[in-house]
Motif scaffolding. Structure first.
Motif, PDB file in Angstrom:
ATOM      1  N   TRP A   1     -18.499   3.424   2.850  1.00 55.61           N
ATOM      2  CA  TRP A   1     -16.772   2.947   3.297  1.00 55.61           C
ATOM      3  C   TRP A   1     -16.367   4.101   3.291  1.00 55.61           C
ATOM      4  CZ3 TRP A   1     -14.875  -2.103   4.691  1.00 55.61           C
ATOM      5  CH2 TRP A   1     -14.047  -1.976   4.947  1.00 55.61           C
ATOM      6  N   ARG A   2     -16.580   4.386   2.554  1.00 60.56           N
ATOM      7  CA  ARG A   2     -15.311   5.383   1.994  1.00 60.56           C
ATOM      8  C   ARG A   2     -15.129   6.708   3.006  1.00 60.56           C
ATOM      9  NH1 ARG A   2     -11.466   4.895  -2.059  1.00 60.56           N
ATOM     10  NH2 ARG A   2     -10.811   6.652  -2.396  1.00 60.56           N
ATOM     11  N   GLU A   3     -15.765   6.998   4.006  1.00 56.35           N
ATOM     12  CA  GLU A   3     -15.566   7.922   4.381  1.00 56.35           C
ATOM     13  C   GLU A   3     -15.229   7.399   5.937  1.00 56.35           C
ATOM     14  OE1 GLU A   3     -19.642   9.015   4.497  1.00 56.35           O
ATOM     15  OE2 GLU A   3     -19.918  10.429   2.392  1.00 56.35           O
ATOM     16  N   THR A   4     -15.704   6.221   6.484  1.00 60.46           N
ATOM     17  CA  THR A   4     -15.562   5.930   7.874  1.00 60.46           C
ATOM     18  C   THR A   4     -14.524   4.467   8.135  1.00 60.46           C
ATOM     19  OG1 THR A   4     -17.332   4.001   7.697  1.00 60.46           O
ATOM     20  CG2 THR A   4     -17.828   5.975   8.938  1.00 60.46           C
ATOM     21  N   SER A   5     -13.827   3.586   6.791  1.00 59.69           N
ATOM     22  CA  SER A   5     -13.084   2.662   7.321  1.00 59.69           C
ATOM     23  C   SER A   5     -11.729   3.175   7.546  1.00 59.69           C
ATOM     24  CB  SER A   5     -13.664   2.102   5.484  1.00 59.69           C
ATOM     25  OG  SER A   5     -12.646   2.461   4.346  1.00 59.69           O
TER      26      SER A   5
ATOM     27  N   LEU B   1     -10.694   0.036  -1.929  1.00 58.93           N
ATOM     28  CA  LEU B   1     -11.311  -0.428  -0.051  1.00 58.93           C
ATOM     29  C   LEU B   1      -9.720   0.206   0.704  1.00 58.93           C
ATOM     30  CD1 LEU B   1     -12.486  -4.628  -0.664  1.00 58.93           C
ATOM     31  CD2 LEU B   1     -13.890  -2.317   0.111  1.00 58.93           C
ATOM     32  N   TRP B   2      -8.905   0.393   0.457  1.00 56.32           N
ATOM     33  CA  TRP B   2      -7.901   0.865   1.226  1.00 56.32           C
ATOM     34  C   TRP B   2      -7.524   2.897   0.914  1.00 56.32           C
ATOM     35  CZ3 TRP B   2      -5.151   0.154   5.582  1.00 56.32           C
ATOM     36  CH2 TRP B   2      -4.399  -1.708   5.387  1.00 56.32           C
ATOM     37  N   ASN B   3      -8.396   2.693   0.228  1.00 59.79           N
ATOM     38  CA  ASN B   3      -9.232   4.422   0.246  1.00 59.79           C
ATOM     39  C   ASN B   3      -7.612   4.784  -0.493  1.00 59.79           C
ATOM     40  OD1 ASN B   3     -11.753   4.428   0.991  1.00 59.79           O
ATOM     41  ND2 ASN B   3     -10.489   4.677   3.151  1.00 59.79           N
TER      42      ASN B   3
ATOM     43  N   PRO C   1     -11.131  -5.768 -11.221  1.00 60.36           N
ATOM     44  CA  PRO C   1      -9.946  -6.568 -10.866  1.00 60.36           C
ATOM     45  C   PRO C   1      -9.493  -6.286  -9.661  1.00 60.36           C
ATOM     46  CG  PRO C   1      -9.505  -5.076 -13.297  1.00 60.36           C
ATOM     47  CD  PRO C   1     -10.833  -4.656 -12.368  1.00 60.36           C
ATOM     48  N   ALA C   2      -8.956  -7.012  -8.614  1.00 57.01           N
ATOM     49  CA  ALA C   2      -8.290  -7.531  -7.337  1.00 57.01           C
ATOM     50  C   ALA C   2      -7.341  -6.195  -7.046  1.00 57.01           C
ATOM     51  CB  ALA C   2      -7.787  -9.105  -6.789  1.00 57.01           C
ATOM     52  N   GLN C   3      -6.792  -5.531  -7.816  1.00 60.11           N
ATOM     53  CA  GLN C   3      -6.135  -5.001  -7.801  1.00 60.11           C
ATOM     54  C   GLN C   3      -6.876  -3.541  -7.157  1.00 60.11           C
ATOM     55  OE1 GLN C   3      -2.305  -3.808 -10.170  1.00 60.11           O
ATOM     56  NE2 GLN C   3      -3.536  -2.198 -10.149  1.00 60.11           N
ATOM     57  N   ASP C   4      -7.421  -3.546  -8.084  1.00 62.34           N
ATOM     58  CA  ASP C   4      -8.542  -2.602  -8.209  1.00 62.34           C
ATOM     59  C   ASP C   4      -8.941  -1.819  -7.158  1.00 62.34           C
ATOM     60  OD1 ASP C   4      -7.002  -1.356 -10.457  1.00 62.34           O
ATOM     61  OD2 ASP C   4      -9.249  -1.541 -11.758  1.00 62.34           O
ATOM     62  N   LEU C   5      -9.985  -3.242  -6.753  1.00 56.73           N
ATOM     63  CA  LEU C   5     -10.662  -3.423  -5.684  1.00 56.73           C
ATOM     64  C   LEU C   5      -9.876  -3.543  -3.973  1.00 56.73           C
ATOM     65  CD1 LEU C   5     -12.857  -6.503  -6.459  1.00 56.73           C
ATOM     66  CD2 LEU C   5     -13.595  -3.597  -6.509  1.00 56.73           C
TER      67      LEU C   5
ATOM     68  N   VAL D   1       1.043  -1.193   0.097  1.00 57.63           N
ATOM     69  CA  VAL D   1      -0.016  -0.283  -0.520  1.00 57.63           C
ATOM     70  C   VAL D   1       0.934   1.368   0.164  1.00 57.63           C
ATOM     71  CG1 VAL D   1      -2.115   0.965   1.469  1.00 57.63           C
ATOM     72  CG2 VAL D   1      -1.716  -1.174   0.863  1.00 57.63           C
ATOM     73  N   HIS D   2       1.747   1.042   0.838  1.00 57.73           N
ATOM     74  CA  HIS D   2       2.707   2.107   1.176  1.00 57.73           C
ATOM     75  C   HIS D   2       3.529   2.906  -0.140  1.00 57.73           C
ATOM     76  CE1 HIS D   2       1.553   3.541   4.600  1.00 57.73           C
ATOM     77  NE2 HIS D   2       1.559   2.757   5.013  1.00 57.73           N
TER      78      HIS D   2
END
Length: 247
Positions: free
Chosen positions: A240-244, A219-221, A211-215, A125-126
């Motif tokens: 989800w976007r606002e609180t995850s 999901l990690w914003n 695609p899994a990469q995009d999801l 992610v980083h």
């Protein structure tokens, strides 16, 4: 995913992160981490690499407080410091046996499996953050690795009581990658942490596909919601976007 594969992904992602940071420069802003420079990102990730390596190498019981982010190094010393810590973590994990007993903070088959998986995804992610600072095209993620990261996020991080994702009425969010043999249904309520099932049983109020990469990155914003195909209630995806966010 096998532990040996997680370690291989950790090695690759750390090398890519360092390369992207070198191209971006220490003072470049990181669009996916507002307020951070590339130097901040490198110091953060390098600090977590050293923290994880210390827990595994010394077989520390826990919980183990996170190491403070160092004020330095800076300038020409920054990337050698990062590469040294990243390489040390890879070597520590490869040398550790599956019987290694140390603290973890998410369920896993073994402490070694946990730390290899967690640090591989932390670094991936980083790495995306570093490439966003550099600009240009993101390096692709292996679909199976990305799906594994979705699983860790949904069944691990957001199964904890600290998850802030709540819905006033029971709702179901489905996540279905198009290039990996996996799917999840996340059941939300007002009074408990999300409950994730590795299945597509039952109706869903909203479904994210792609695609899994995009999801993974949505999901990690790290990507906007429109990077995935959304069907159903867009307000649930926005919730989800606002609180995850994970802190």
């Amino acid at each position: 995913m096998r532990t040996i594969d997680s370690i291989a992904h950790l090695q690759r992602e750390g090398e890519l992160l360092a390369d992207a940071a070198a191209e971006a420069g220490e003072h470049a802003p990181v669009p996916t981490c507002p307020g951070w420079s590339t130097g901040d990102l490198v110091r953060h990730t390098g600090t977590f690499h050293r923290w994880a390596a210390r827990i595994v190498a010394e077989r520390l019981p826990g919980p183990v407080p996170e190491d403070p982010m160092p004020e330095g190094p800076t300038g020409a010393a920054l990337l050698p410091w990062f590469r040294d810590g990243h390489g040390g973590l890879v070597r520590t994990l490869r040398a550790a046996g599956h019987e290694t007993d140390c603290w973890t903070f998410l369920p896993a088959p073994s402490p070694l499996a946990f730390w290899a998986r967690r640090q591989a995804h932390e670094t991936a992610v980083h790495r995306v953050d570093a490439e966003s600072a550099r600009g240009g095209k993101l390096t692709s993620l292996d679909p199976a690795f990305a799906a594994d990261g979705i699983d860790e996020l949904l069944t691990g991080f957001h199964a904890r009581s600290g998850s802030r994702v709540r819905a006033e009425q029971p709702r179901a969010l489905r996540v279905r990658p198009t290039d990996a043999d996996a799917a999840w249904t996340v059941r939300l309520s007002a009074g408990a942490a999300p409950r994730t099932e590795r299945s597509t049983d039952g109706p869903a109020d909203c479904e994210l596909t792609g695609p899994a990469q995009d999801l993974y990155l949505v999901l990690w914003n790290r990507l906007p919601l429109d990077a995935a195909t959304l069907t159903g209630d867009a307000a649930l995806a926005a919730l989800w976007r606002e609180t995850s966010a994970i802190s």
